[in-house]
Design a protein around this motif. Structure first.
Motif, PDB file in Angstrom:
ATOM      1  N   MET A 157      27.183 -39.802  -6.745  1.00  0.00           N
ATOM      2  CA  MET A 157      27.196 -38.457  -6.177  1.00  0.00           C
ATOM      3  C   MET A 157      28.386 -38.207  -5.262  1.00  0.00           C
ATOM      4  SD  MET A 157      23.477 -37.316  -5.049  1.00  0.00           S
ATOM      5  CE  MET A 157      22.225 -37.553  -6.245  1.00  0.00           C
ATOM      6  N   LYS A 158      28.883 -39.297  -4.676  1.00  0.00           N
ATOM      7  CA  LYS A 158      29.943 -39.154  -3.669  1.00  0.00           C
ATOM      8  C   LYS A 158      31.220 -38.636  -4.296  1.00  0.00           C
ATOM      9  CE  LYS A 158      28.402 -42.882  -0.747  1.00  0.00           C
ATOM     10  NZ  LYS A 158      28.646 -44.288  -0.471  1.00  0.00           N
ATOM     11  N   LYS A 159      31.915 -37.890  -3.492  1.00  0.00           N
ATOM     12  CA  LYS A 159      33.195 -37.385  -3.979  1.00  0.00           C
ATOM     13  C   LYS A 159      34.219 -38.499  -3.954  1.00  0.00           C
ATOM     14  CE  LYS A 159      32.622 -32.528  -3.180  1.00  0.00           C
ATOM     15  NZ  LYS A 159      31.541 -32.385  -2.194  1.00  0.00           N
ATOM     16  N   ARG A 160      34.214 -39.231  -2.841  1.00  0.00           N
ATOM     17  CA  ARG A 160      35.127 -40.359  -2.716  1.00  0.00           C
ATOM     18  C   ARG A 160      34.288 -41.589  -2.432  1.00  0.00           C
ATOM     19  NH1 ARG A 160      37.784 -36.408   0.376  1.00  0.00           N
ATOM     20  NH2 ARG A 160      36.780 -37.250   2.229  1.00  0.00           N
ATOM     21  N   PRO A 161      34.678 -42.705  -2.959  1.00  0.00           N
ATOM     22  CA  PRO A 161      33.837 -43.887  -2.749  1.00  0.00           C
ATOM     23  C   PRO A 161      33.726 -44.265  -1.279  1.00  0.00           C
ATOM     24  CG  PRO A 161      35.783 -44.404  -4.092  1.00  0.00           C
ATOM     25  CD  PRO A 161      35.816 -42.946  -3.834  1.00  0.00           C
ATOM     26  N   GLU A 162      34.749 -43.925  -0.481  1.00  0.00           N
ATOM     27  CA  GLU A 162      34.684 -44.348   0.917  1.00  0.00           C
ATOM     28  C   GLU A 162      33.855 -43.399   1.777  1.00  0.00           C
ATOM     29  OE1 GLU A 162      37.351 -43.676  -0.798  1.00  0.00           O
ATOM     30  OE2 GLU A 162      38.760 -42.364   0.234  1.00  0.00           O
ATOM     31  N   ASP A 163      33.316 -42.336   1.175  1.00  0.00           N
ATOM     32  CA  ASP A 163      32.464 -41.410   1.918  1.00  0.00           C
ATOM     33  C   ASP A 163      31.244 -42.105   2.479  1.00  0.00           C
ATOM     34  OD1 ASP A 163      34.055 -39.295   1.607  1.00  0.00           O
ATOM     35  OD2 ASP A 163      32.849 -38.294   0.053  1.00  0.00           O
ATOM     36  N   GLU A 164      30.694 -41.479   3.506  1.00  0.00           N
ATOM     37  CA  GLU A 164      29.504 -42.060   4.110  1.00  0.00           C
ATOM     38  C   GLU A 164      28.301 -41.881   3.189  1.00  0.00           C
ATOM     39  OE1 GLU A 164      28.440 -41.219   8.206  1.00  0.00           O
ATOM     40  OE2 GLU A 164      30.569 -40.855   8.570  1.00  0.00           O
ATOM     41  N   ASP A 165      27.358 -42.784   3.321  1.00  0.00           N
ATOM     42  CA  ASP A 165      26.131 -42.674   2.528  1.00  0.00           C
ATOM     43  C   ASP A 165      25.321 -41.470   2.993  1.00  0.00           C
ATOM     44  OD1 ASP A 165      26.659 -44.806   0.998  1.00  0.00           O
ATOM     45  OD2 ASP A 165      25.354 -46.209   2.070  1.00  0.00           O
ATOM     46  N   PHE A 166      24.647 -40.830   2.069  1.00  0.00           N
ATOM     47  CA  PHE A 166      23.757 -39.723   2.425  1.00  0.00           C
ATOM     48  C   PHE A 166      22.508 -40.273   3.091  1.00  0.00           C
ATOM     49  CE2 PHE A 166      25.974 -38.443  -1.504  1.00  0.00           C
ATOM     50  CZ  PHE A 166      26.756 -37.433  -0.960  1.00  0.00           C
ATOM     51  N   VAL A 167      21.952 -41.273   2.410  1.00  0.00           N
ATOM     52  CA  VAL A 167      20.733 -41.894   2.914  1.00  0.00           C
ATOM     53  C   VAL A 167      20.982 -43.384   2.897  1.00  0.00           C
ATOM     54  CG1 VAL A 167      18.284 -42.246   2.526  1.00  0.00           C
ATOM     55  CG2 VAL A 167      19.318 -40.069   1.906  1.00  0.00           C
ATOM     56  N   SER A 168      20.591 -44.066   3.926  1.00  0.00           N
ATOM     57  CA  SER A 168      20.700 -45.518   3.838  1.00  0.00           C
ATOM     58  C   SER A 168      19.363 -46.137   4.233  1.00  0.00           C
ATOM     59  CB  SER A 168      21.835 -46.036   4.737  1.00  0.00           C
ATOM     60  OG  SER A 168      21.439 -45.964   6.084  1.00  0.00           O
ATOM     61  N   VAL A 169      19.025 -47.140   3.484  1.00  0.00           N
ATOM     62  CA  VAL A 169      17.785 -47.870   3.772  1.00  0.00           C
ATOM     63  C   VAL A 169      18.198 -49.305   4.048  1.00  0.00           C
ATOM     64  CG1 VAL A 169      15.522 -48.536   2.937  1.00  0.00           C
ATOM     65  CG2 VAL A 169      16.518 -46.376   2.222  1.00  0.00           C
TER      66      VAL A 169
END
Lengths: 326, 1178
Positions: free
Chosen positions: A268-280
């Motif tokens: 879903m991320k535009k760029r791989p280095e983007d922050e996670d939307f949800v993290s578990v």
């Protein structure tokens, strides 16, 4: 002692056969130690020796002995012993190998008798059941110690609902007779699985679910739904009113830390280095335990007993260290 | 009926034959004192170790036939000429015939499951085997050339028959027309001259007849009434016309036909049928074994009846068929048609047990009659007058029949028993078979799969096993749907031993030709416009000639006539529609092989119809009618059968498979998701499925098999195929559903090893027992005891007591002695109590003499501890195998149970050819566990997958997991899922898993049991059905420190049973040498082998001369201690060396050296050949 911690236990639910609790402010080694002790080192009673007087059933002697061994044997402490922490049988019985008796005695073993004769029972059965195979169950085992009996597999609430009448041992047909004496002894599951008091004893890491509201704002509803669906364990929910992603109420029960969420996000991320939307992520100091008993002990007692065993062993270690230092 | 001839009183012939041959139901021999013989059941035979057999009785009929001049009574017909006198009927007994279980003569026939259980049989007993000596044996199916169908053969050894012979021929294997299923192969050889000879085999010898002679002989009437083959005969012109069939443009055939006839000119005086018959008869007089008074022509008829195209009774038909063969031969020689592949199922049928037995038994009865004939001749020679007096007495005849029928040695029945127990056919005629041995196999009850597979296995023939070429083993497309491509062993018998596909059937009987709406095929064909030729059809006059443009139309190897290609094609499709009618007009199993004329060198065209027995057929869907049609392997290659709906091509496809999985055998179709596996893995599973310890039977207490394996905790597989349910495989489960994690965990799962959860093991995973039955012949044991001094009449099974002093001081009231049994683990009857345990060396039973001695125990010889399961005392005196029924003939059979719970080194496997050994029992606390607390039962290494590509196992794991979660059995029938499209297996089960809260692809995060931390990767964990294989360490381990040696070489002996060693061979030696492991080599090859201290003489270099001698001076010493002390003098006996030292002193030159003993042995052997071996010792 530097960095001394004071672990906490928060019981989530408790029933005779099941307990769920949160262990916090400690680390994995402690949680795992308790799990391992509950599985392998809590002493229980189990049938260890069988003396056959007659066995004309279709199953052979070892096979029946093996089945008898796996029947959970319940010890009900009485009176003052009842609420002793770690109410297991270790104070009531001696380990067989440590007992001073010649062969066996009431201090180290419990004797059960089983005598089922098909022909004899058949006469007393109602007409419609006559000549049908007769099931010998754990209820046919007669103990010589009033405090010890084969466990009924189900707890009291469930007992009425089912017609469970004990654990089947063997079926007898006309002319068949099973007569034996069985001796239950105390032991631990390290030696044999029959002494294991738990069906399941496991823990999971507390999930820390962080939802990056800022990043999530960029997502469409479809994408949010996709994130919700990506988790087979269903730890995310979509708030109908606000359209925000929220963790499910009982997420801690369900979180399995699968990689599914991660792989979906990557796409879903535009760029791989983007922050996670949800993290578990797994919490390192908070553990959700669930323990289910076989019926040999109450689940609560298993926990207490395991702590007792752990304490005993630490004490032993401490004394050995002291002795060693001297 | 069979007839033998003896020249009796001058004008009479004794004619005798058999009638009313019957096989009774198996009975126990009546006990003394009369009483009705009671029924003998298969269960008793298994436990007693005897044959399940029944009496064969029959009547030998004797008649004296008056001869008028030279009699012409037809030898082949059973009709007794009306001129004969009264018939004497002598009841005869021909021994005990082994009975196939559940056959018509078996007591189990038609019994309900409840009745079968009452008789201590399996509920689902399906029989099909014989019980010989208590062992279940079955006759296996054999692939043989198709009956009544001429095939083109090119074989290099055909050219070795003679000067003119080529390697070409046309062979036909004929089923005898009377339906007794005996066969004769006729071969038409092509000669370089263009001529042909007809070959047949009689009494294992080959005979070749010029084909023209045979054709001329056949042109007469088949009856010999007209004085040696009457009839009109055939002219050369007619013969020519019938070969060429008006094909004047075909110069090849024309020239050959001319040559054939020209060549026949050399047979002067053999023009008429009679002359030809006489000529043939003259050559075979001795072979025929007919009476001397028989005419040559009669013998000629006899030979033709017995050996030439025996599938056709009429001479006209035979003649027409020879012409057909001749035309096919010429087409073959000209290259118009190609060679027929004898390895293709198209040209094969199956030799069924019943058919083989039938022809075998028939031959044995013929031999019996022949023996009686020879016996009678002998009686005549010895004392003719006495013979004349006796010959009309029934009593004397009874004696003759019994004597020459070899009743005392078991008669016909004994021969059948021998055949079944050894698998060897002893036959005078050879029965037209390719092999003499290997016909029967033991139907092992290892598990249900193996047992079933025995009955559906098809062998190509022992002959092909030795063949170097691999052409016969090739998987041909022709066998699709008939023989399973997967279920064949790898290694030696690969491709030669296959198994019938699930829906493939074998015709035990010829298809019925009458009854119901059935119509005569010949009539029908002629009605439809087939031009009859020869005697084809009812109105065939024997002269009709078909046109060359017409294709031949044959029914079961009988030429009906000819028809144009178009008509043949329409007839074929019409026949197919008549086959499938509710009330079929033609037999539903009719094989309609329409072979259209194709390219040059293709198969010989024609319309070939078959209704005969021994063919294989299988059902397919006929699209036009939507009904099921049985098709055969010969027609299949010429049909358009779609496998899946998407394969249908409208206008072309006429048929469709009922199920694509129908091409698999029973065992192969039990592999789940086998369509996802690499194909050899499915083959391995077929092998391993048959070696699994499972549930062999439910009648375990009544079975006395030498070895049975039984798993204690079997389960129904969670993932199963449709066939599994259809065949009720859950009645005989073979394995356990195990939670399997695929990860590399401890290192103990390297190289196909698997880790087993210790707690799973302790809760019963893989627990099993082996049941072994030991049979002891008490008669033999008694004889053995007698040879060691026991009294024969007083010896019986018992355990004696011995008096033991318990109270030496005799205090108080206690008795001074007590009696205790000599063998404490046996009861007083000398037998072990059921449920007791025996160790190595313990007595298992004991015979003792009433009077003296301690008794003669039989010991438990195995190292393993066993539990006594059953003790049976068998009374064999009333049974057929009890010899000398007067004496008590008792035996003892003891069944022992060996507990065989899994130990390290035992073999397990999944159902996908993934086998592995148990490497360690790993404690549950150290096993990885999942979020829900599940720890795997088994851990296998991920390296088991990439190269083996058993994707089926991965899918089974997913399917098993979701099945366990949702509480249902999963369907794993091959070909139900697709690789793409809407039904993909992974998606199907992935969705189910997701619904249960698991990862779509079945992987889960696992925690390490040791550290309690989450492991880095998601791990694949699911439920897979695991089988325990019968290969166990306890049966295989071999260990030796010291032990028995070979007395000659003093090297360790070999053999596990005898405590021998394992050979360290040359290659092993080489490898140690190359490593420079000198100490190890020295240890293995010398110290642990035949290390020997030899004395060698340094002076003369001799190894043999050094000797020892008690020192003369010391032995002369007066003190007794000197004598007992073995003080030896060592010296060399060599003459030169002897002189070198003083007489009484040790020779210092003689010194001990360490040598392998074989070296000394070599020196001795060389010395025996006058070769001296010297050792140079410095």
């Amino acid at each position: 002692m530097p960095q001394q911690r004071f672990p906490k236990v928060e019981v989530l639910s408790v029933a005779p056969h099941f307990i769920s609790f949160i262990l916090s402010e400690t680390d994995t080694s402690m949680a795992n130690a308790i799990r391992r002790i509950m599985i392998a080192e809590v002493p229980t009673l189990a049938i260890d020796l069988v003396e056959y007087h007659e066995n004309s059933s279709v199953l052979n002697d070892e096979y029946i002995a093996h089945r008898l061994g796996l029947i959970p044997i319940r010890f009900t402490p009485e009176g003052s012993m009842r609420r002793v922490p770690g109410g297991d049988c270790h104070q009531a019985f001696l380990p067989h190998r440590e007992c001073v008796c010649y062969d066996r005695c009431p201090r180290c073993s419990v004797e059960f008798e089983l005598d089922v004769n098909f022909d004899r029972v058949n006469q007393t059965r109602p007409e419609q059941e006559r000549d049908l195979p007769l099931t010998v169950t754990s209820t046919d085992l007669k103990s010589n110690n009033p405090l010890v009996a084969p466990a009924h597999f189900l707890n009291e609430e469930e007992q009425d609902e089912s017609h469970d009448e004990g654990i089947s041992i063997v079926k007898l047909g006309p002319g068949q007779h099973l007569k034996l004496k069985a001796f239950a002894r105390m032991g631990i599951s390290k030696e044999h699985a029959k002494w294991c008091p738990v069906a399941v004893a496991t823990y999971r890491f507390w999930p820390i679910i962080t939802i990056n509201a800022e990043a999530c704002g960029m997502l469409t509803m479809e994408q949010k739904q996709e994130l919700v669906d990506a988790c087979p364990d269903r730890i995310l929910e979509l708030d109908e009113a606000t359209g925000n992603l929220v963790p499910a109420e009982n997420a801690y029960e369900m979180a399995t830390f699968t990689e599914d969420l991660k792989t979906t996000q990557e796409a879903m991320k535009k760029r791989p280095e983007d922050e996670d939307f949800v993290s578990v992520v797994q919490s390192t100091d908070r553990f959700v335990f669930s323990v289910e008993s076989t019926g040999a002990m109450d689940a609560e007692d298993i926990l207490l007993s395991s702590l007792r065993v752990l304490k005993d062993r630490l004490n032993y270690l401490a004394s050995e260290v002291e002795n060693g230092l001297k | 009926m069979m007839v033998g001839h003896v020249v009796g009183r001058q004008s009479e012939t004794i004619k005798f034959w058999l009638e009313n041959v019957r096989i009774a139901m198996p009975t126990k021999t009546a006990q003394r004192g009369g009483g009705r013989a009671s029924r003998l059941y298969p269960r008793e035979c298994r436990e007693l170790g005897i044959n399940y057999a029944a009496q064969i009785s029959g009547e030998v009929c004797v008649q004296f036939v008056r001869r008028d001049g030279y009699g012409d009574e037809s030898p082949s017909s059973a009709n007794i000429s009306p001129g004969g006198g009264a018939t004497m009927r002598i009841p005869g007994n021909f021994g005990m015939m082994p009975i196939m279980v559940t056959s018509g003569a078996c007591h189990l026939r038609g019994k309900t499951p409840a009745q079968l259980v009452e008789l201590r049989e399996e509920m689902t007993e399906f029989g099909g085997y014989f019980i010989v000596g208590g062992i279940e044996r079955c006759v296996r199916l054999l692939q043989v050339p198709r009956g009544n169908h001429a095939t083109c053969v090119r074989r290099s050894n055909y050219a070795n028959r003679g000067r003119l012979y080529t390697d070409l021929g046309v062979a036909v294997r004929c089923h005898r027309h009377n339906g007794d299923m005996s066969t004769v192969t006729n071969t038409l050889h092509y000669l370089t001259t263009g001529g042909a000879t007809l070959k047949f085999v009689a009494r294992k010898q080959e005979f070749l007849l010029p084909v023209v002679l045979v054709m001329r002989a056949l042109s007469g009437s088949s009856s010999s009434a007209g004085g040696g083959g009457g009839g009109h005969g055939i002219t050369d012109e007619e013969l020519y016309d019938r070969i060429v069939q008006g094909d004047s443009s075909n110069t090849f055939v024309r020239a050959r036909a001319e040559l054939l006839l020209q060549e026949a000119r050399q047979y002067a005086g053999m023009q008429t049928p009679g002359e030809c018959l006489s000529f043939i008869g003259g050559r075979f007089r001795l072979l025929s074994g007919l009476a001397n008074s028989t005419t040559d022509a009669t013998i000629g008829h006899y030979i033709i009846h017995k050996y030439v195209l025996i599938h056709l009774p009429g001479y006209g038909d035979k003649l027409e068929y020879i012409l057909f063969m001749l035309r096919k031969l010429y087409a073959f020689a000209a290259g118009d048609c190609g060679v027929d592949n004898a390895d293709s199922l198209q040209n094969q049928e199956l030799l069924l047990p019943g058919h083989l037995m039938c022809s075998f038994v028939k031959e044995k009865f013929e031999e019996t009659l022949d023996n009686i004939r020879i016996g009678l001749m002998k009686e005549m020679r010895v004392d003719y007058a006495k013979f004349l007096g006796n010959v009309s007495q029934t009593k004397w005849w009874t004696r003759m029949v019994d004597r020459y029928g070899m009743l005392s040695s078991g008669g016909v029945g004994k021969k059948v028993q021998h055949f079944l127990s050894t698998g060897n056919i002893i036959s005078t005629t050879g029965l037209d078979l390719m092999q003499v041995s290997g016909y029967t196999i033991v139907a092992e009850k290892l598990n249900f799969l193996r047992f079933c597979a025995h009955f559906r296995s098809v062998h190509r023939g022992q002959f092909f096993m030795e063949m170097k070429t691999t052409a016969v083993r090739k998987l041909l497309p022709d066998q699709w749907g008939f023989l399973c491509p997967v279920h064949t062993p790898d290694g030696g018998p690969c491709g030669l031993l296959s198994h019938l596909a699930l829906k493939c059937q074998c015709m035990a009987y010829p298809a019925p030709t009458s009854g119901g709406e059935l119509r005569d095929l010949t009539e029908l064909l002629i009605e439809w416009g087939v031009t009859p030729t020869g005697t084809g059809g009812e109105r065939g006059d024997g002269c009709g000639i078909s046109n060359f443009a017409n294709l031949p139309v044959l029914v079961d190897g009988r030429v009906i006539g000819g028809a144009p290609v178009k008509l043949c094609k329409s007839m074929a499709s019409q026949l197919r529609s008549l086959k499938v009618l509710e009330k079929p007009v033609v037999p539903p199993t009719l094989e309609v092989a329409f072979i259209p004329p194709g390219t040059r060198g293709g198969p010989y065209p024609g319309l070939f119809l078959f209704t005969i027995a021994a063919r294989v057929v299988r059902p397919v869907l006929q699209r036009a009618t939507g009904r099921m049609e049985f098709i055969g392997p010969m027609e299949q290659p010429f049909m358009d059968i779609a496998c899946l709906p998407e394969d249908i091509r409208e206008g072309i496809t006429t048929h469709q498979e009922l199920d694509p999985a129908n091409m698999l055998s029973l065992v192969a179709s039990l592999t789940p998701f086998s369509d996802y596996n690499q194909s050899p893995r499915n083959m391995y599973q077929c092998q391993m499925g048959k070696q699994t310890m499972g549930t062999p039977c439910h009648s375990l207490p009544y079975r006395a098999d030498t070895k049975l394996y039984k798993i204690q905790t079997p389960q129904a597989p969670l993932v199963q195929t449709a066939v599994h349910g259809e065949y009720k495989m859950d009645e005989y489960p073979n394995g356990t559903n195990a939670v399997v994690a695929v990860l590399s965990y401890t290192g103990f799962d390297m190289e196909d090893a698997m880790i087993l959860n210790k707690s799973s093991y302790e809760r019963g995973f893989g627990h099993a027992s082996v049941y072994k039955t030991i049979k002891v012949d008490l008669k033999e044991e008694t004889a053995h005891a007698v040879s060691r001094g026991a009294d024969k009449d007083k010896t019986r099974l018992m355990n004696k007591t011995r008096r033991v002093r318990v109270n030496p001081e005799n205090e108080g009231d206690l008795p001074a002695f007590k009696y205790e049994l000599i063998h404490p683990n046996l009861d007083e009857d000398g037998l072990p109590p059921v449920g007791s345990w025996v160790d190595e060396g313990h007595a298992l039973y004991c015979l003792a003499d009433d009077g003296m001695g301690k008794g003669y125990p039989g010991k438990h010889k195995e190292r393993e501890r066993a539990c006594v399961q059953t003790v049976r005392r068998l009374n064999l005196s009333g049974t057929s195998s009890g010899k000398g029924s007067k004496e008590a003939n008792e035996a003892l059979s003891v069944t022992l149970r060996f507990p065989r719970n899994p130990v390290i080194g035992d073999k397990f496997s999944s159902r996908h050819g993934q086998k592995g050994v148990l490497s360690i029992l790993w404690p549950q606390i150290d096993m990885p566990f999942s979020e829900s607390g599940i720890s795997p039962d088994i851990i296998i290494n991920p390296h088991a997958f990439p190269s083996r590509m058993t994707i089926g196992m991965l899918i089974e794991s997913m399917a098993g997991k979701s099945g366990a979660m949702h509480g249902m059995f999963q369907d794993a029938t091959p070909f139900t899922f697709h690789e793409s499209g809407d039904k993909i297996a992974v998606d199907f089960f992935g969705e189910q898993l997701q619904a249960a809260g698991y990862n779509y692809y079945g992987s889960e995060p696992l925690y390490s049991g040791v550290s309690g931390c989450l492991m880095q990767a998601d791990l694949y964990i699911g439920v897979v059905y695991y089988q325990r294989l019968r290969h166990m360490v306890s049966d295989k381990y071999q260990v030796r420190a010291t032990g028995t040696v070979n007395p000659l070489t003093r090297q360790p002996i070999k053999g596990r049973k005898k405590g021998g060693g394992i050979r360290l061979g040359e290659m092993e030696r080489d490898s140690l040498l190359s490593h420079g492991a000198a100490f190890l080599l020295h240890d293995r090859l010398l110290n642990c082998s035949d290390r020997h201290i030899a004395y060698a003489c340094r002076r003369c270099g001799d190894l043999l001369s050094p000797t020892t001698e008690r020192s003369a001076i010391l032995s002369a010493g007066q003190r007794s201690s000197d004598v007992t002390k073995h003080q030896l003098r060592v010296f060399c006996k060599n003459a030169k060396c002897c002189n070198a030292v003083r007489n009484e002193a040790n020779d210092d030159a003689v010194q001990p050296i360490i040598l392998p003993y074989v070296y000394r042995y070599l020196a001795i052997e060389l010395a025996a050949m006058n070769i001296k071996m010297k050792i140079n010792i410095n």
